[in-house]
Design a protein around this motif. Structure first.
Motif, PDB file in Angstrom:
ATOM      1  N   LEU A  36      67.581 -61.892 -58.222  1.00 44.99           N
ATOM      2  CA  LEU A  36      67.684 -61.036 -59.402  1.00 44.99           C
ATOM      3  C   LEU A  36      67.436 -61.837 -60.670  1.00 44.99           C
ATOM      4  CD1 LEU A  36      68.171 -58.459 -60.951  1.00 44.99           C
ATOM      5  CD2 LEU A  36      70.645 -58.843 -60.694  1.00 44.99           C
ATOM      6  N   TYR A  37      68.031 -63.012 -60.774  1.00 46.70           N
ATOM      7  CA  TYR A  37      67.856 -63.811 -61.989  1.00 46.70           C
ATOM      8  C   TYR A  37      66.394 -64.228 -62.165  1.00 46.70           C
ATOM      9  CZ  TYR A  37      68.895 -67.221 -65.650  1.00 46.70           C
ATOM     10  OH  TYR A  37      68.930 -67.924 -66.821  1.00 46.70           O
ATOM     11  N   VAL A  38      65.742 -64.625 -61.085  1.00 50.12           N
ATOM     12  CA  VAL A  38      64.313 -64.967 -61.151  1.00 50.12           C
ATOM     13  C   VAL A  38      63.520 -63.748 -61.630  1.00 50.12           C
ATOM     14  CG1 VAL A  38      62.281 -65.511 -59.728  1.00 50.12           C
ATOM     15  CG2 VAL A  38      64.405 -66.821 -59.446  1.00 50.12           C
ATOM     16  N   SER A  39      63.822 -62.596 -61.082  1.00 51.60           N
ATOM     17  CA  SER A  39      63.107 -61.366 -61.460  1.00 51.60           C
ATOM     18  C   SER A  39      63.362 -61.013 -62.927  1.00 51.60           C
ATOM     19  CB  SER A  39      63.543 -60.212 -60.545  1.00 51.60           C
ATOM     20  OG  SER A  39      63.191 -60.495 -59.211  1.00 51.60           O
ATOM     21  N   GLN A  40      64.573 -61.261 -63.405  1.00 54.08           N
ATOM     22  CA  GLN A  40      64.869 -61.026 -64.820  1.00 54.08           C
ATOM     23  C   GLN A  40      64.059 -61.972 -65.697  1.00 54.08           C
ATOM     24  OE1 GLN A  40      69.137 -61.583 -64.751  1.00 54.08           O
ATOM     25  NE2 GLN A  40      69.526 -59.370 -64.644  1.00 54.08           N
ATOM     26  N   MET A  41      64.016 -63.251 -65.338  1.00 55.08           N
ATOM     27  CA  MET A  41      63.251 -64.230 -66.122  1.00 55.08           C
ATOM     28  C   MET A  41      61.773 -63.885 -66.147  1.00 55.08           C
ATOM     29  SD  MET A  41      64.969 -67.941 -65.340  1.00 55.08           S
ATOM     30  CE  MET A  41      65.312 -67.708 -63.589  1.00 55.08           C
ATOM     31  N   ASN A  42      61.256 -63.385 -65.017  1.00 53.09           N
ATOM     32  CA  ASN A  42      59.830 -63.056 -64.918  1.00 53.09           C
ATOM     33  C   ASN A  42      59.502 -61.680 -65.476  1.00 53.09           C
ATOM     34  OD1 ASN A  42      59.021 -65.498 -63.739  1.00 53.09           O
ATOM     35  ND2 ASN A  42      59.566 -64.778 -61.704  1.00 53.09           N
ATOM     36  N   GLY A  43      60.503 -60.856 -65.682  1.00 51.46           N
ATOM     37  CA  GLY A  43      60.273 -59.524 -66.234  1.00 51.46           C
ATOM     38  C   GLY A  43      59.740 -58.519 -65.230  1.00 51.46           C
ATOM     39  N   CYS A  44      60.077 -58.691 -63.957  1.00 50.87           N
ATOM     40  CA  CYS A  44      59.613 -57.750 -62.943  1.00 50.87           C
ATOM     41  C   CYS A  44      60.612 -56.594 -62.837  1.00 50.87           C
ATOM     42  CB  CYS A  44      59.460 -58.449 -61.595  1.00 50.87           C
ATOM     43  SG  CYS A  44      58.785 -57.351 -60.325  1.00 50.87           S
ATOM     44  N   ALA A  45      60.296 -55.487 -63.471  1.00 52.63           N
ATOM     45  CA  ALA A  45      61.210 -54.344 -63.531  1.00 52.63           C
ATOM     46  C   ALA A  45      61.551 -53.812 -62.145  1.00 52.63           C
ATOM     47  CB  ALA A  45      60.606 -53.235 -64.395  1.00 52.63           C
ATOM     48  N   TYR A  46      60.562 -53.690 -61.283  1.00 50.01           N
ATOM     49  CA  TYR A  46      60.797 -53.188 -59.925  1.00 50.01           C
ATOM     50  C   TYR A  46      61.810 -54.077 -59.205  1.00 50.01           C
ATOM     51  CZ  TYR A  46      60.199 -51.970 -55.047  1.00 50.01           C
ATOM     52  OH  TYR A  46      60.446 -51.607 -53.748  1.00 50.01           O
ATOM     53  N   CYS A  47      61.579 -55.388 -59.221  1.00 52.18           N
ATOM     54  CA  CYS A  47      62.446 -56.319 -58.507  1.00 52.18           C
ATOM     55  C   CYS A  47      63.833 -56.390 -59.134  1.00 52.18           C
ATOM     56  CB  CYS A  47      61.802 -57.697 -58.445  1.00 52.18           C
ATOM     57  SG  CYS A  47      60.285 -57.727 -57.445  1.00 52.18           S
ATOM     58  N   CYS A  48      63.917 -56.279 -60.458  1.00 53.69           N
ATOM     59  CA  CYS A  48      65.231 -56.253 -61.117  1.00 53.69           C
ATOM     60  C   CYS A  48      66.051 -55.075 -60.604  1.00 53.69           C
ATOM     61  CB  CYS A  48      65.085 -56.173 -62.632  1.00 53.69           C
ATOM     62  SG  CYS A  48      64.576 -57.723 -63.405  1.00 53.69           S
ATOM     63  N   SER A  49      65.438 -53.925 -60.539  1.00 51.72           N
ATOM     64  CA  SER A  49      66.131 -52.737 -60.043  1.00 51.72           C
ATOM     65  C   SER A  49      66.518 -52.911 -58.577  1.00 51.72           C
ATOM     66  CB  SER A  49      65.238 -51.506 -60.220  1.00 51.72           C
ATOM     67  OG  SER A  49      65.854 -50.369 -59.674  1.00 51.72           O
ATOM     68  N   PHE A  50      65.588 -53.376 -57.777  1.00 48.98           N
ATOM     69  CA  PHE A  50      65.820 -53.550 -56.342  1.00 48.98           C
ATOM     70  C   PHE A  50      66.989 -54.497 -56.077  1.00 48.98           C
ATOM     71  CE2 PHE A  50      65.141 -55.560 -52.236  1.00 48.98           C
ATOM     72  CZ  PHE A  50      64.883 -54.472 -51.408  1.00 48.98           C
ATOM     73  N   HIS A  51      66.980 -55.670 -56.717  1.00 52.84           N
ATOM     74  CA  HIS A  51      68.006 -56.678 -56.442  1.00 52.84           C
ATOM     75  C   HIS A  51      69.342 -56.343 -57.097  1.00 52.84           C
ATOM     76  CE1 HIS A  51      65.144 -58.945 -54.210  1.00 52.84           C
ATOM     77  NE2 HIS A  51      64.340 -59.050 -55.260  1.00 52.84           N
ATOM     78  N   SER A  52      69.322 -55.622 -58.209  1.00 52.00           N
ATOM     79  CA  SER A  52      70.584 -55.127 -58.788  1.00 52.00           C
ATOM     80  C   SER A  52      71.266 -54.182 -57.810  1.00 52.00           C
ATOM     81  CB  SER A  52      70.336 -54.400 -60.111  1.00 52.00           C
ATOM     82  OG  SER A  52      69.929 -55.297 -61.105  1.00 52.00           O
TER      83      SER A  52
END
Length: 138
Positions: A36-52
């Motif tokens: 999730l933190y990697v996805s937040q740093m990279n700005g991947c909205a899909y992955c942020c939602s998925f991992h949250s």
């Protein structure tokens, strides 16, 4: 673009690696926290939602999830979680003293756990970049 369908074998192998890492000895919550933190740093909205969603399913409260971007400035995370977040940032941004951080990590994690954590973080960076550059934005 449906990159997963276009290159089923290559992309499929990446996702198989992702699933294999999740069978690691390391606590799955730490793996998902890093993803999730990697996805937040990279700005991947899909992955942020998925991992949250994954973290919530693993029993992590929304209040803790909300604090991930500011992890350095809260006592919400324990020592191991902070090490994982620091390692995720160092790898994603390719900054910091890797040798010093590895030494710290190896006081709390086995070599195999460190390798699996590093592979997870590296793979998540790749998957974020695929999703952001080739994926459909929804």
């Amino acid at each position: 673009m449906n990159y997963q369908e276009i290159s089923k074998e290559s992309i499929g192998l990446l996702y198989q690696s992702h699933q294999q890492i999740r069978k690691s000895e390391i606590d799955i919550r730490l793996i998902v926290l890093a993803e999730l933190y990697v996805s937040q740093m990279n700005g991947c909205a899909y992955c942020c939602s998925f991992h949250s969603n994954e973290l919530r399913e693993l029993g992590i409260t929304q209040s803790i999830i909300d604090k991930i971007p500011g992890w350095k400035y809260t006592n919400a995370f324990d020592h191991k979680e902070k090490l994982v977040l620091q390692w995720a940032a160092a790898i994603t941004r390719m900054t910091g003293d890797f040798e010093e951080l590895k030494t710290q990590l190896l006081l709390s994690f086995s070599e195999k756990e460190l390798v699996d954590l590093t592979a997870s973080i590296s793979l998540m960076n790749a998957l974020n970049r695929l999703r952001i550059t080739l994926g459909d934005i929804h």
